[in-house]
Design a protein around this motif. Structure first.
Motif, PDB file in Angstrom:
ATOM      1  N   ALA A  76       0.836  -1.211   0.000  1.00 36.12           N
ATOM      2  CA  ALA A  76       0.000   0.000   0.000  1.00 36.12           C
ATOM      3  C   ALA A  76       0.867   1.257   0.000  1.00 36.12           C
ATOM      4  O   ALA A  76       0.508   2.281  -0.598  1.00 36.12           O
ATOM      5  N   GLY A  77       2.023   1.154   0.632  1.00 38.67           N
ATOM      6  CA  GLY A  77       2.924   2.300   0.719  1.00 38.67           C
ATOM      7  C   GLY A  77       3.493   2.738  -0.619  1.00 38.67           C
ATOM      8  O   GLY A  77       4.047   3.835  -0.747  1.00 38.67           O
ATOM      9  N   ASP A  78       3.363   1.881  -1.643  1.00 37.50           N
ATOM     10  CA  ASP A  78       3.892   2.230  -2.969  1.00 37.50           C
ATOM     11  C   ASP A  78       2.913   3.076  -3.790  1.00 37.50           C
ATOM     12  O   ASP A  78       3.273   3.583  -4.848  1.00 37.50           O
ATOM     13  N   LEU A  79       1.675   3.172  -3.310  1.00 36.35           N
ATOM     14  CA  LEU A  79       0.644   3.841  -4.118  1.00 36.35           C
ATOM     15  C   LEU A  79       0.775   5.362  -4.107  1.00 36.35           C
ATOM     16  O   LEU A  79       1.139   5.962  -3.089  1.00 36.35           O
ATOM     17  N   ASP A  80       0.419   5.966  -5.254  1.00 35.74           N
ATOM     18  CA  ASP A  80       0.365   7.432  -5.353  1.00 35.74           C
ATOM     19  C   ASP A  80      -1.071   7.931  -5.254  1.00 35.74           C
ATOM     20  O   ASP A  80      -1.295   9.146  -5.139  1.00 35.74           O
ATOM     21  N   ALA A  81      -2.053   7.019  -5.385  1.00 30.23           N
ATOM     22  CA  ALA A  81      -3.456   7.453  -5.358  1.00 30.23           C
ATOM     23  C   ALA A  81      -4.391   6.261  -5.243  1.00 30.23           C
ATOM     24  O   ALA A  81      -4.031   5.142  -5.628  1.00 30.23           O
ATOM     25  N   ILE A  82      -5.585   6.537  -4.699  1.00 26.12           N
ATOM     26  CA  ILE A  82      -6.649   5.525  -4.639  1.00 26.12           C
ATOM     27  C   ILE A  82      -7.920   6.172  -5.206  1.00 26.12           C
ATOM     28  O   ILE A  82      -8.337   7.233  -4.739  1.00 26.12           O
ATOM     29  N   VAL A  83      -8.495   5.532  -6.224  1.00 23.74           N
ATOM     30  CA  VAL A  83      -9.742   6.037  -6.820  1.00 23.74           C
ATOM     31  C   VAL A  83     -10.788   4.934  -6.678  1.00 23.74           C
ATOM     32  O   VAL A  83     -10.540   3.793  -7.084  1.00 23.74           O
ATOM     33  N   ALA A  84     -11.941   5.268  -6.100  1.00 23.33           N
ATOM     34  CA  ALA A  84     -12.986   4.259  -5.907  1.00 23.33           C
ATOM     35  C   ALA A  84     -14.228   4.637  -6.698  1.00 23.33           C
ATOM     36  O   ALA A  84     -14.788   5.727  -6.514  1.00 23.33           O
ATOM     37  N   GLY A  85     -14.661   3.743  -7.574  1.00 28.22           N
ATOM     38  CA  GLY A  85     -15.949   3.893  -8.243  1.00 28.22           C
ATOM     39  C   GLY A  85     -16.981   3.228  -7.340  1.00 28.22           C
ATOM     40  O   GLY A  85     -16.942   2.019  -7.149  1.00 28.22           O
ATOM     41  N   THR A  86     -17.876   4.025  -6.759  1.00 27.81           N
ATOM     42  CA  THR A  86     -18.885   3.462  -5.857  1.00 27.81           C
ATOM     43  C   THR A  86     -20.004   4.463  -5.611  1.00 27.81           C
ATOM     44  O   THR A  86     -19.794   5.674  -5.716  1.00 27.81           O
ATOM     45  N   VAL A  87     -21.190   3.930  -5.274  1.00 23.50           N
ATOM     46  CA  VAL A  87     -22.282   4.774  -4.774  1.00 23.50           C
ATOM     47  C   VAL A  87     -22.791   4.176  -3.456  1.00 23.50           C
ATOM     48  O   VAL A  87     -23.915   4.421  -3.065  1.00 23.50           O
ATOM     49  N   SER A  88     -21.931   3.375  -2.810  1.00 29.12           N
ATOM     50  CA  SER A  88     -22.392   2.591  -1.661  1.00 29.12           C
ATOM     51  C   SER A  88     -21.669   2.903  -0.361  1.00 29.12           C
ATOM     52  O   SER A  88     -21.704   2.086   0.563  1.00 29.12           O
ATOM     53  N   SER A  89     -21.035   4.063  -0.266  1.00 25.03           N
ATOM     54  CA  SER A  89     -20.334   4.366   0.976  1.00 25.03           C
ATOM     55  C   SER A  89     -21.340   4.499   2.124  1.00 25.03           C
ATOM     56  O   SER A  89     -22.418   5.067   1.949  1.00 25.03           O
ATOM     57  N   GLU A  90     -20.963   3.984   3.278  1.00 27.14           N
ATOM     58  CA  GLU A  90     -21.839   4.143   4.445  1.00 27.14           C
ATOM     59  C   GLU A  90     -21.783   5.564   4.982  1.00 27.14           C
ATOM     60  O   GLU A  90     -22.605   5.967   5.784  1.00 27.14           O
ATOM     61  N   TYR A  91     -20.789   6.311   4.550  1.00 29.92           N
ATOM     62  CA  TYR A  91     -20.605   7.683   5.025  1.00 29.92           C
ATOM     63  C   TYR A  91     -20.694   8.662   3.861  1.00 29.92           C
ATOM     64  O   TYR A  91     -20.176   8.383   2.777  1.00 29.92           O
ATOM     65  N   ALA A  92     -21.345   9.823   4.091  1.00 26.30           N
ATOM     66  CA  ALA A  92     -21.297  10.899   3.095  1.00 26.30           C
ATOM     67  C   ALA A  92     -19.841  11.365   3.020  1.00 26.30           C
ATOM     68  O   ALA A  92     -19.316  11.655   1.965  1.00 26.30           O
TER      69      ALA A  92
END
Ligand code: ACO
Length: 325
Positions: free
Chosen positions: A70-86
């Motif tokens: 995980a430490g190698d990542l420069d970014a995280i992009v999530a395609g979703t409409v299901s987050s439990e949080y706004a």
């Protein structure tokens, strides 16, 4: 400099509901569901389970297969409409679960087109030169948004997550072109109010039907076939490739009849499409990355193959990515 998908992963909740199970809850039949949709079973979240855990599991698999942490990542992009949080975003929750560093983490909300959109967004920013390694997640839990007493929607959806690791790379392989389209005008063909309420299949309380997924199925069916056909032709033409050169089509898995009709209209051999809707139902933004992971596992994707990804969903949104694997 383009971006290439170097690895994939997937995870779904352990609870699996068959059409026969649904027959016991709803006025429906295995024969109806199977013949109209191609779905035989689906995995669903239980009350108290978190979609983030499955997204993190899919992400860990993809990272491990890419030989990264995980430490190698420069970014995280999530395609979703299901987050439990706004807020925090779903991507920030995945970031926390993975223990990733303070890189940008953001959500892309395009319902069933979520992964196609997220891949295009990540590829665009990578082309601009800002990120070298990105995690792109597609995750949804639409089974928690249906009215479990409405047979016209309850039978369609399953839950899960898929993930890919993308690396910026010169050369002919990678995302060749993406085309994204939306029509807010058609928003009411498929919608669900944001109430923060969840309605898992085993939840004690039943979701208010007005706050459950509202869908105009037959209209959506026709538009899905045409929009996915049109955007596929457009992306191929834009990239200067012939539809005949496509080795594998990995479409959003909403309905087997939608997929078959689209393939027929495109004139692409049905053997060149990957489907797994029978085992997962419609997992919205998760369907394409889960299918990609299974296609890799089944040896259906070889280096330099031309892969076409497309989707259509609530918004309405639709789009396609053409990828040299
Ligand atoms: N079991 C038994 N009968 C059912 C069920 C069910 N689960 N659901 C509907 N029926 C009945 C209807 O009540 C209707 O009965 P009637 O003729 O007595 O009125 C009959 O079956 C036919 O209903 P239709 O809605 O016309 O059936 P259709 O063949 O269009 O199939 C479906 C419905 C499967 C929803 C189809 O329209 C579809 O897949 N549309 C696209 C929806 C979709 O994929 N949505 C997901 C998100 S968008 C996307 O991902 C592209």
């Amino acid at each position: 400099m383009g971006s290439r998908i170097v690895s994939t992963g997937r995870a779904v909740p352990p609870t699996c509901i068959s059409n026969r199970d649904l027959e016991r809850r709803l006025d429906t039949s295995h024969e109806w569901i199977c013949s109209r949709t191609g779905i035989i079973r689906r995995h669903v979240l239980r009350d108290g389970e978190s979609l983030v855990d499955f997204a993190a599991e899919a992400s860990r698999q993809a990272l491990q297969r890419a030989g990264m942490e995980a430490g190698d990542l420069d970014a995280i992009v999530a395609g979703t409409v299901s987050s439990e949080y706004a807020f925090p975003s779903f991507a920030c929750q995945v970031q926390r679960a993975l223990g990733a560093p303070t890189v940008p983490a953001l959500d892309v909300a395009a319902a069933c087109s979520g992964f196609v959109y997220a891949l295009a967004v990540a590829d665009g920013i990578m082309r601009a030169g800002d990120w070298r390694r990105a995690l792109v997640v597609g995750a949804d839990a639409l089974s928690t948004m249906v009215n479990w007493r409405d047979r016209s929607t309850a039978v369609l959806f399953g839950d899960g997550a898929g993930a890919v690791v993308m690396v910026s790379e010169p050369g002919p392989r990678g995302v060749l072109k993406s085309i994204l389209r939306s029509s807010g005008e058609m928003w009411d063909l498929l919608s669900v109010r944001a109430t923060g309420q969840r309605g898992a299949i085993d939840a004690a309380s039943v979701r208010d039907p007005r706050d459950a997924i509202q869908m105009r199925g037959p209209e959506l069916f026709r538009i899905a076939v045409k929009s996915m056909e049109d955007v596929t032709r457009e992306v191929a033409e834009g990239a200067g490739v012939s539809l005949n050169d496509i080795s594998l089509v990995v479409p959003h898995q909403a309905n087997l009849r939608i997929i078959n009709a689209m393939m027929e209209r495109l004139g692409i051999d049905q053997e060149k499409v990957f489907t797994n809707i029978d085992r997962y139902g419609n997992t919205s933004a998760a369907s394409v990355p889960i299918a990609l992971d299974e296609a890799v596992e089944a040896n259906r994707l070889q280096s330099n193959d031309l892969v076409l990804i497309n989707a259509c969903g609530g918004g309405l949104t639709w789009g396609a990515n053409l990828v040299r694997w």
